[in-house]
Design a protein around this motif. Structure first.
Motif, PDB file in Angstrom:
ATOM      1  N   ARG A 104     -25.542  15.530 -41.208  1.00  0.00           N
ATOM      2  CA  ARG A 104     -24.825  14.280 -40.938  1.00  0.00           C
ATOM      3  C   ARG A 104     -24.458  13.630 -42.267  1.00  0.00           C
ATOM      4  O   ARG A 104     -25.303  13.508 -43.162  1.00  0.00           O
ATOM      5  CB  ARG A 104     -25.689  13.332 -40.106  1.00  0.00           C
ATOM      6  N   ILE A 105     -23.186  13.221 -42.407  1.00  0.00           N
ATOM      7  CA  ILE A 105     -22.694  12.615 -43.642  1.00  0.00           C
ATOM      8  C   ILE A 105     -22.150  11.226 -43.341  1.00  0.00           C
ATOM      9  O   ILE A 105     -21.364  11.046 -42.410  1.00  0.00           O
ATOM     10  CB  ILE A 105     -21.592  13.481 -44.285  1.00  0.00           C
ATOM     11  N   ASP A 106     -22.575  10.250 -44.123  1.00  0.00           N
ATOM     12  CA  ASP A 106     -22.067   8.880 -44.015  1.00  0.00           C
ATOM     13  C   ASP A 106     -21.507   8.456 -45.367  1.00  0.00           C
ATOM     14  O   ASP A 106     -22.155   8.658 -46.401  1.00  0.00           O
ATOM     15  CB  ASP A 106     -23.176   7.901 -43.610  1.00  0.00           C
ATOM     16  N   ALA A 107     -20.317   7.879 -45.356  1.00  0.00           N
ATOM     17  CA  ALA A 107     -19.697   7.378 -46.581  1.00  0.00           C
ATOM     18  C   ALA A 107     -19.448   5.889 -46.435  1.00  0.00           C
ATOM     19  O   ALA A 107     -19.045   5.415 -45.370  1.00  0.00           O
ATOM     20  CB  ALA A 107     -18.390   8.115 -46.857  1.00  0.00           C
ATOM     21  N   HIS A 108     -19.694   5.158 -47.501  1.00  0.00           N
ATOM     22  CA  HIS A 108     -19.555   3.703 -47.433  1.00  0.00           C
ATOM     23  C   HIS A 108     -19.002   3.174 -48.742  1.00  0.00           C
ATOM     24  O   HIS A 108     -19.508   3.497 -49.822  1.00  0.00           O
ATOM     25  CB  HIS A 108     -20.918   3.060 -47.162  1.00  0.00           C
ATOM     26  N   PHE A 109     -17.928   2.381 -48.642  1.00  0.00           N
ATOM     27  CA  PHE A 109     -17.391   1.699 -49.816  1.00  0.00           C
ATOM     28  C   PHE A 109     -18.021   0.318 -49.887  1.00  0.00           C
ATOM     29  O   PHE A 109     -17.797  -0.524 -49.020  1.00  0.00           O
ATOM     30  CB  PHE A 109     -15.870   1.593 -49.739  1.00  0.00           C
ATOM     31  N   ILE A 110     -18.827   0.091 -50.911  1.00  0.00           N
ATOM     32  CA  ILE A 110     -19.545  -1.171 -51.047  1.00  0.00           C
ATOM     33  C   ILE A 110     -18.632  -2.260 -51.592  1.00  0.00           C
ATOM     34  O   ILE A 110     -18.672  -3.406 -51.178  1.00  0.00           O
ATOM     35  CB  ILE A 110     -20.772  -0.994 -51.971  1.00  0.00           C
ATOM     36  N   GLY A 111     -17.785  -1.891 -52.546  1.00  0.00           N
ATOM     37  CA  GLY A 111     -16.871  -2.863 -53.126  1.00  0.00           C
ATOM     38  C   GLY A 111     -17.498  -3.640 -54.259  1.00  0.00           C
ATOM     39  O   GLY A 111     -18.634  -3.410 -54.659  1.00  0.00           O
ATOM     40  N   GLY A 112     -16.740  -4.564 -54.799  1.00  0.00           N
ATOM     41  CA  GLY A 112     -17.207  -5.341 -55.939  1.00  0.00           C
ATOM     42  C   GLY A 112     -18.308  -6.302 -55.557  1.00  0.00           C
ATOM     43  O   GLY A 112     -18.365  -6.822 -54.461  1.00  0.00           O
ATOM     44  N   GLY A 113     -19.189  -6.557 -56.473  1.00  0.00           N
ATOM     45  CA  GLY A 113     -20.281  -7.487 -56.243  1.00  0.00           C
ATOM     46  C   GLY A 113     -20.940  -7.811 -57.560  1.00  0.00           C
ATOM     47  O   GLY A 113     -20.376  -7.605 -58.627  1.00  0.00           O
ATOM     48  N   ARG A 114     -22.145  -8.323 -57.498  1.00  0.00           N
ATOM     49  CA  ARG A 114     -22.869  -8.632 -58.721  1.00  0.00           C
ATOM     50  C   ARG A 114     -23.180  -7.337 -59.461  1.00  0.00           C
ATOM     51  O   ARG A 114     -23.655  -6.371 -58.881  1.00  0.00           O
ATOM     52  CB  ARG A 114     -24.178  -9.359 -58.381  1.00  0.00           C
ATOM     53  N   HIS A 115     -22.935  -7.304 -60.750  1.00  0.00           N
ATOM     54  CA  HIS A 115     -23.205  -6.128 -61.552  1.00  0.00           C
ATOM     55  C   HIS A 115     -24.505  -6.306 -62.318  1.00  0.00           C
ATOM     56  O   HIS A 115     -25.069  -7.392 -62.370  1.00  0.00           O
ATOM     57  CB  HIS A 115     -22.054  -5.871 -62.533  1.00  0.00           C
ATOM     58  N   PHE A 116     -24.987  -5.224 -62.893  1.00  0.00           N
ATOM     59  CA  PHE A 116     -26.220  -5.274 -63.673  1.00  0.00           C
ATOM     60  C   PHE A 116     -25.886  -5.769 -65.070  1.00  0.00           C
ATOM     61  O   PHE A 116     -25.214  -5.089 -65.832  1.00  0.00           O
ATOM     62  CB  PHE A 116     -26.856  -3.881 -63.737  1.00  0.00           C
ATOM     63  N   ARG A 117     -26.329  -7.001 -65.381  1.00  0.00           N
ATOM     64  CA  ARG A 117     -25.980  -7.640 -66.655  1.00  0.00           C
ATOM     65  C   ARG A 117     -24.465  -7.633 -66.864  1.00  0.00           C
ATOM     66  O   ARG A 117     -23.965  -7.294 -67.935  1.00  0.00           O
ATOM     67  CB  ARG A 117     -26.697  -6.957 -67.823  1.00  0.00           C
ATOM     68  N   THR A 118     -23.734  -7.980 -65.803  1.00  0.00           N
ATOM     69  CA  THR A 118     -22.271  -8.082 -65.733  1.00  0.00           C
ATOM     70  C   THR A 118     -21.570  -6.736 -65.794  1.00  0.00           C
ATOM     71  O   THR A 118     -20.347  -6.679 -65.776  1.00  0.00           O
ATOM     72  CB  THR A 118     -21.687  -8.991 -66.844  1.00  0.00           C
ATOM     73  N   TRP A 119     -22.309  -5.621 -65.838  1.00  0.00           N
ATOM     74  CA  TRP A 119     -21.682  -4.306 -65.911  1.00  0.00           C
ATOM     75  C   TRP A 119     -22.004  -3.489 -64.665  1.00  0.00           C
ATOM     76  O   TRP A 119     -23.103  -3.549 -64.127  1.00  0.00           O
ATOM     77  CB  TRP A 119     -22.164  -3.541 -67.147  1.00  0.00           C
ATOM     78  N   GLU A 120     -21.028  -2.711 -64.245  1.00  0.00           N
ATOM     79  CA  GLU A 120     -21.247  -1.749 -63.177  1.00  0.00           C
ATOM     80  C   GLU A 120     -21.897  -0.513 -63.787  1.00  0.00           C
ATOM     81  O   GLU A 120     -21.367   0.066 -64.732  1.00  0.00           O
ATOM     82  CB  GLU A 120     -19.905  -1.376 -62.545  1.00  0.00           C
ATOM     83  N   VAL A 121     -23.054  -0.108 -63.278  1.00  0.00           N
ATOM     84  CA  VAL A 121     -23.771   1.013 -63.877  1.00  0.00           C
ATOM     85  C   VAL A 121     -23.455   2.336 -63.193  1.00  0.00           C
ATOM     86  O   VAL A 121     -23.743   3.400 -63.735  1.00  0.00           O
ATOM     87  CB  VAL A 121     -25.296   0.772 -63.861  1.00  0.00           C
ATOM     88  N   ALA A 122     -22.876   2.292 -62.000  1.00  0.00           N
ATOM     89  CA  ALA A 122     -22.508   3.527 -61.308  1.00  0.00           C
ATOM     90  C   ALA A 122     -21.401   3.227 -60.310  1.00  0.00           C
ATOM     91  O   ALA A 122     -21.371   2.156 -59.707  1.00  0.00           O
ATOM     92  CB  ALA A 122     -23.709   4.142 -60.596  1.00  0.00           C
ATOM     93  N   ASP A 123     -20.496   4.170 -60.163  1.00  0.00           N
ATOM     94  CA  ASP A 123     -19.416   4.022 -59.198  1.00  0.00           C
ATOM     95  C   ASP A 123     -19.778   4.628 -57.847  1.00  0.00           C
ATOM     96  O   ASP A 123     -19.327   4.153 -56.809  1.00  0.00           O
ATOM     97  CB  ASP A 123     -18.144   4.691 -59.730  1.00  0.00           C
ATOM     98  N   ILE A 124     -20.585   5.681 -57.865  1.00  0.00           N
ATOM     99  CA  ILE A 124     -20.937   6.381 -56.632  1.00  0.00           C
ATOM    100  C   ILE A 124     -22.439   6.644 -56.597  1.00  0.00           C
ATOM    101  O   ILE A 124     -23.002   7.197 -57.548  1.00  0.00           O
ATOM    102  CB  ILE A 124     -20.176   7.718 -56.519  1.00  0.00           C
TER     103      ILE A 124
END
Length: 328
Positions: A90-110
């Motif tokens: 079973r595979i589930d995919a979810h787009f979380i979208g923008g939100g609070r980042h870690f110290r203002t940076w996104e640390v991972a896209d997927i």
């Protein structure tokens, strides 16, 4: 299982093993049968081909659109698949979208999550994070910020000057010297990723978006669909510790080229056929799901996975969950 082992969180060490050298576990509930393994690898291979072809045809595609292409490839599979080997996938995919980042940076896209079940009961879960970076064709430039500070749907509104630039006739070229211009060594984002990795005791990886072939060139605006018979380069994966160690002598904000990554990877993994990183399908199916890469969580209630992945405000854009259920 002892109380200590039930709640152990042991990060896997970076492995030199290629797909063919992974030693299978002696636990049947954690060893994928060939029909499941082949189906899954073909699925990721096709995803790799689709993303790489898109970047080959439209080199000015945004990294976010390539991430969405990755997620959308699996988003339509909202159901369970039963195999002759008595395994269910079973595979589930979810787009979380923008939100609070870690110290203002996104640390991972997927974020990648894998759950192994035996007769419905959790026996093991694993977690991996991919930070995506695309290879830039010449003469495209990297723009770290929107000069007009547009957000949301406002990003779809371009100025006349921007429109003219987008439709201007150009020859876009990829070569060995092409750079991952958004990948800045020793930058603030790199620092945030290192802190996140240390805090959660997990190794981060880069998902490198490449065209299907290098060298490659295409005229824009595109006047016809190109013919590409083979995905020789495509999406590749490398670990952040490998990148940090290989380029520790480089200056701050140095952006490595395809040749830089290829030569460094060949030096450290000379016994493998992989070029400029592991192929995406090999990394996910062999090194992550059935191998030594990723964070192992043997607790029955996903303690670490829930802490990092369950909230929309986590510093991750998208998530892919893969569940296997072995029935005796």
């Amino acid at each position: 299982m002892s109380e200590k082992s039930e709640h152990s969180l042991a990060p896997a060490q970076l492995s030199n093993d290629s797909a063919e050298y992974i030693h299978p576990t002696d636990r049947p509930d954690l060893t994928l049968p060939n029909d499941v393994k082949n189906f899954l690898k073909q699925l990721f291979l096709e995803c790799n081909r689709k993303i790489s072809f898109q970047l080959s045809m439209f080199p000015n595609a945004h990294e976010e659109s390539l991430d969405l292409l990755f997620i959308s490839h699996f988003a339509h599979m909202q159901g369970a698949i039963k195999f002759d080997s008595n395994w269910t996938l079973r595979i589930d995919a979810h787009f979380i979208g923008g939100g609070r980042h870690f110290r203002t940076w996104e640390v991972a896209d997927i974020g990648l999550m894998v759950m192994f079940r035996k007769n419905g009961r959790i026996t093991r879960s694993k977690l991996a994070f991919l930070q995506s970076k695309k290879l830039y064709a010449s003469p495209l430039k990297y723009k770290p910020q929107d000069p007009h500070f547009r957000a949301g749907l406002g990003r779809l509104l371009v100025t006349e000057e921007e429109h003219c630039e987008l439709v201007k006739t150009m020859l876009l070229k990829y070569s060995e010297k092409s750079k991952y211009k958004a990948l800045k060594l020793k930058s603030e984002q790199e620092g945030a990723m290192s802190m996140f990795s240390s805090r959660h005791n997990i190794t981060l990886h880069y998902l490198l978006y490449n065209p299907s072939l290098i060298p490659w060139e295409i005229k824009t605006p595109v006047e016809g669909v190109p013919t590409i018979d083979e995905n020789k380069v495509g999406c590749r994966v490398i670990s952040k510790p490998f990148l940090d160690t290989s380029f520790q002598d480089k200056q701050v904000n140095y952006a490595p080229s395809y040749k830089d990554i290829r030569d460094a990877f060949k030096k450290d993994f000379s016994d493998q056929e992989s070029v400029a990183g592991w192929k995406m399908e090999n990394f996910i199916c062999d090194l992550f799901i059935n191998g030594k890469e990723g964070l192992v969580d043997d607790s029955p209630n996903f303690q670490t996975m829930l802490r990092i992945m369950s909230q929309k405000t986590s510093p991750i854009s998208s998530a892919l969950s893969i569940t296997f259920d072995f029935e005796e």
